[in-house]
Write a protein that holds these residues in place. Sequence first.
Motif, PDB file in Angstrom:
ATOM      1  N   ASP A  52       2.369   5.397  -7.184  1.00 58.32           N
ATOM      2  CA  ASP A  52       1.352   6.143  -6.434  1.00 58.32           C
ATOM      3  C   ASP A  52       1.506   7.613  -6.770  1.00 58.32           C
ATOM      4  N   ASN A  53       0.447   8.217  -7.311  1.00 59.60           N
ATOM      5  CA  ASN A  53       0.495   9.621  -7.690  1.00 59.60           C
ATOM      6  C   ASN A  53      -0.224  10.469  -6.646  1.00 59.60           C
ATOM      7  N   ASP A  54       0.330  11.651  -6.321  1.00 54.72           N
ATOM      8  CA  ASP A  54      -0.280  12.596  -5.377  1.00 54.72           C
ATOM      9  C   ASP A  54      -0.479  11.950  -4.014  1.00 54.72           C
ATOM     10  N   LYS A  55       0.577  11.372  -3.455  1.00 50.84           N
ATOM     11  CA  LYS A  55       0.529  10.763  -2.118  1.00 50.84           C
ATOM     12  C   LYS A  55       1.515  11.491  -1.221  1.00 50.84           C
ATOM     13  N   SER A  56       0.989  12.413  -0.411  1.00 54.25           N
ATOM     14  CA  SER A  56       1.836  13.312   0.367  1.00 54.25           C
ATOM     15  C   SER A  56       2.527  12.612   1.519  1.00 54.25           C
ATOM     16  N   ALA A  57       3.729  13.104   1.832  1.00 52.92           N
ATOM     17  CA  ALA A  57       4.456  12.593   2.996  1.00 52.92           C
ATOM     18  C   ALA A  57       3.863  13.111   4.283  1.00 52.92           C
ATOM     19  N   THR A  58       3.335  14.352   4.269  1.00 52.50           N
ATOM     20  CA  THR A  58       2.834  14.961   5.503  1.00 52.50           C
ATOM     21  C   THR A  58       1.398  14.568   5.795  1.00 52.50           C
ATOM     22  N   HIS A  59       0.595  14.300   4.759  1.00 53.00           N
ATOM     23  CA  HIS A  59      -0.809  14.005   4.993  1.00 53.00           C
ATOM     24  C   HIS A  59      -1.093  12.519   5.096  1.00 53.00           C
ATOM     25  N   GLY A  60      -0.130  11.679   4.791  1.00 57.40           N
ATOM     26  CA  GLY A  60      -0.257  10.243   5.021  1.00 57.40           C
ATOM     27  C   GLY A  60      -1.371   9.570   4.234  1.00 57.40           C
ATOM     28  N   LYS A  61      -1.550   9.952   2.962  1.00 55.19           N
ATOM     29  CA  LYS A  61      -2.591   9.327   2.161  1.00 55.19           C
ATOM     30  C   LYS A  61      -2.291   7.848   1.950  1.00 55.19           C
ATOM     31  N   HIS A  62      -3.363   7.093   1.772  1.00 58.26           N
ATOM     32  CA  HIS A  62      -3.237   5.661   1.509  1.00 58.26           C
ATOM     33  C   HIS A  62      -2.471   5.425   0.211  1.00 58.26           C
ATOM     34  N   ARG A  63      -1.515   4.471   0.242  1.00 56.36           N
ATOM     35  CA  ARG A  63      -0.698   4.166  -0.935  1.00 56.36           C
ATOM     36  C   ARG A  63      -0.974   2.729  -1.375  1.00 56.36           C
ATOM     37  N   PRO A  64      -1.925   2.525  -2.248  1.00 56.98           N
ATOM     38  CA  PRO A  64      -2.275   1.153  -2.639  1.00 56.98           C
ATOM     39  C   PRO A  64      -1.155   0.424  -3.354  1.00 56.98           C
ATOM     40  N   ASP A  65      -0.411   1.103  -4.243  1.00 60.44           N
ATOM     41  CA  ASP A  65       0.649   0.401  -4.978  1.00 60.44           C
ATOM     42  C   ASP A  65       1.845   0.082  -4.081  1.00 60.44           C
ATOM     43  N   TYR A  66       2.120   0.929  -3.092  1.00 58.88           N
ATOM     44  CA  TYR A  66       3.195   0.599  -2.147  1.00 58.88           C
ATOM     45  C   TYR A  66       2.837  -0.684  -1.387  1.00 58.88           C
ATOM     46  N   GLU A  67       1.573  -0.792  -1.005  1.00 62.44           N
ATOM     47  CA  GLU A  67       1.147  -2.004  -0.289  1.00 62.44           C
ATOM     48  C   GLU A  67       1.265  -3.229  -1.187  1.00 62.44           C
ATOM     49  N   ARG A  68       0.952  -3.065  -2.480  1.00 62.50           N
ATOM     50  CA  ARG A  68       1.112  -4.196  -3.396  1.00 62.50           C
ATOM     51  C   ARG A  68       2.591  -4.546  -3.585  1.00 62.50           C
ATOM     52  N   LEU A  69       3.455  -3.547  -3.598  1.00 59.12           N
ATOM     53  CA  LEU A  69       4.889  -3.792  -3.702  1.00 59.12           C
ATOM     54  C   LEU A  69       5.385  -4.596  -2.499  1.00 59.12           C
ATOM     55  N   ILE A  70       5.002  -4.183  -1.300  1.00 57.27           N
ATOM     56  CA  ILE A  70       5.438  -4.897  -0.087  1.00 57.27           C
ATOM     57  C   ILE A  70       4.883  -6.317  -0.073  1.00 57.27           C
ATOM     58  N   ALA A  71       3.648  -6.493  -0.551  1.00 51.15           N
ATOM     59  CA  ALA A  71       3.082  -7.848  -0.622  1.00 51.15           C
ATOM     60  C   ALA A  71       3.889  -8.715  -1.574  1.00 51.15           C
ATOM     61  N   ALA A  72       4.336  -8.133  -2.691  1.00 56.93           N
ATOM     62  CA  ALA A  72       5.165  -8.886  -3.642  1.00 56.93           C
ATOM     63  C   ALA A  72       6.504  -9.252  -3.019  1.00 56.93           C
ATOM     64  N   VAL A  73       7.089  -8.337  -2.230  1.00 56.10           N
ATOM     65  CA  VAL A  73       8.337  -8.626  -1.510  1.00 56.10           C
ATOM     66  C   VAL A  73       8.131  -9.808  -0.571  1.00 56.10           C
ATOM     67  N   GLN A  74       7.047  -9.801   0.168  1.00 56.75           N
ATOM     68  CA  GLN A  74       6.797 -10.852   1.154  1.00 56.75           C
ATOM     69  C   GLN A  74       6.502 -12.198   0.498  1.00 56.75           C
ATOM     70  N   ARG A  75       6.059 -12.158  -0.769  1.00 58.89           N
ATOM     71  CA  ARG A  75       5.851 -13.414  -1.504  1.00 58.89           C
ATOM     72  C   ARG A  75       7.132 -13.897  -2.167  1.00 58.89           C
ATOM     73  N   GLY A  76       8.219 -13.157  -2.038  1.00 54.38           N
ATOM     74  CA  GLY A  76       9.489 -13.554  -2.634  1.00 54.38           C
ATOM     75  C   GLY A  76       9.595 -13.232  -4.104  1.00 54.38           C
ATOM     76  N   GLU A  77       8.781 -12.311  -4.614  1.00 55.12           N
ATOM     77  CA  GLU A  77       8.773 -11.998  -6.036  1.00 55.12           C
ATOM     78  C   GLU A  77       9.712 -10.854  -6.394  1.00 55.12           C
ATOM     79  N   VAL A  78      10.364 -10.225  -5.409  1.00 57.58           N
ATOM     80  CA  VAL A  78      11.215  -9.052  -5.642  1.00 57.58           C
ATOM     81  C   VAL A  78      12.513  -9.231  -4.866  1.00 57.58           C
ATOM     82  N   ASP A  79      13.667  -8.935  -5.524  1.00 57.98           N
ATOM     83  CA  ASP A  79      14.939  -8.957  -4.796  1.00 57.98           C
ATOM     84  C   ASP A  79      15.615  -7.578  -4.779  1.00 57.98           C
TER      85      ASP A  79
END
Length: 477
Positions: free
Chosen positions: A49-76
Amino acid sequence: MTPFQKGATYERISKADAGDEDGVIRQGEDTAELAERRGIPIGTRRFRDNDKSATHGKHRPDYERLIAAVQRGEVDVIIVYMLGRLWRNRRERAEGIEILRNHGVSVLCVKGPELDLTTAAGRLLAGLLGEVDTFEVEQMSEREQREMRQRVERGQVPTGPRCFGYTADGSEVIDSEAAEVRKMFEAITAGATLSGIASDLNSRQVLNRNGKAWTHNAVRYLLQNERYAGLREYNGTTYAGKWPAIITEDQWRQAVSLLQDPARRTSPGPARKWLLSGIARCGVCGNGTTVTSGQSVSSAGGKAYTPYRTYKCRGPVKHLSRKADPIDKLIAGTEPGEPLGLVPQLLAREDAGNLLLDDERPDVEELTAKAAALRARLQVMTDAFAEDDEADVLEFRRAVRRVKERLGEIEQQMTSPARAAALGDVVSSDDPVAAWAALPLDRKRAIIDMLMTITIHKDKPGRGFDPETIKIVPKLG
């Protein structure tokens, strides 16, 4: 041998110029190098995710995809440059730690420790490191806010993208754009719509600051921007700026008040294309239903079909349909060789200035009497000067000027700001009929709606257009 077989990398940078990915690329190189050194297979599990500020809370699409992959058991294991790149605040951190704990996922940091979030110690360390990151972010935010407040209090020019009407640094006015800004403020107070203003700008090929066509939302944002009045709002307080204002504070506040009026229709919809749609009322309905517009066709001998515009009842039963052109001509017509419409006739009258008077003022009769007395005095002074061959010209001019100044003050008190905004430039024109003809459609509609109530009744078949079927009830004067 590494215990991790399903690694993923995640990179994030808070601020980046458009098209600038150097920061996340450097992070990606470092995380990939750590994965290779530890023998952790990554494959295509790269998230960024590029240009995603900590203070402004922009939407992070790739972070959400990462968490979805974790929940599917694809990441350890997740490899990051540092823990603060993964989670931006306490809420995200708490939710993320719980998800990774439930799925047995660890975190490896290029700049930091390995965190086994399946253990209490790993979660404690992640929490402590995260709080340090949060502290640094919040402290930086406090510094930025204090710096911002200082800039506002000092009246410094705002930073950020160029503001239409100003140079890139915001310190100077661009005359051609400033003229358009003034027109927009004048138009909105005169009854124009946001869509109408945008259409007018686009028809004249006036582009916005990005070189693109105007939208109603862009016009709304401009009209609500206090910067054009040389002001700046910060945390509910308005401060004076040191850059040149394009319009007055009163003009800005009037525009904001109009746009925030709950009675104003908030849905933009399409701009009105016809003179009386939504204004004129249906003479058949007893509930005040207005008319809408449409297209019909007529045929001659069943061979040719000629389209024509119509006004129809807006109600569920279309019990009224009238040709629009003769009605529009009756109300607003200015065609050479044709009779003037009712509105231009009214605006061209010698006493048209009375349309601007605020007849709801409790002292309107008193002010009217004072104005009449001053006009009579001017006439007496002019007559006396004409009869006195020895009169002092300079003294006469000074006396006339003083009387006219007093008359102007009284007329200003008598004038309704809303009526003056809608009608003033037309009534005061040397040629009110030409001024009316040159107005854009939404200005004409606003003036008609201010001046009169129009009710359209059914016509009588076979008798042609009958003006008596159009009932006009004046609202002013």
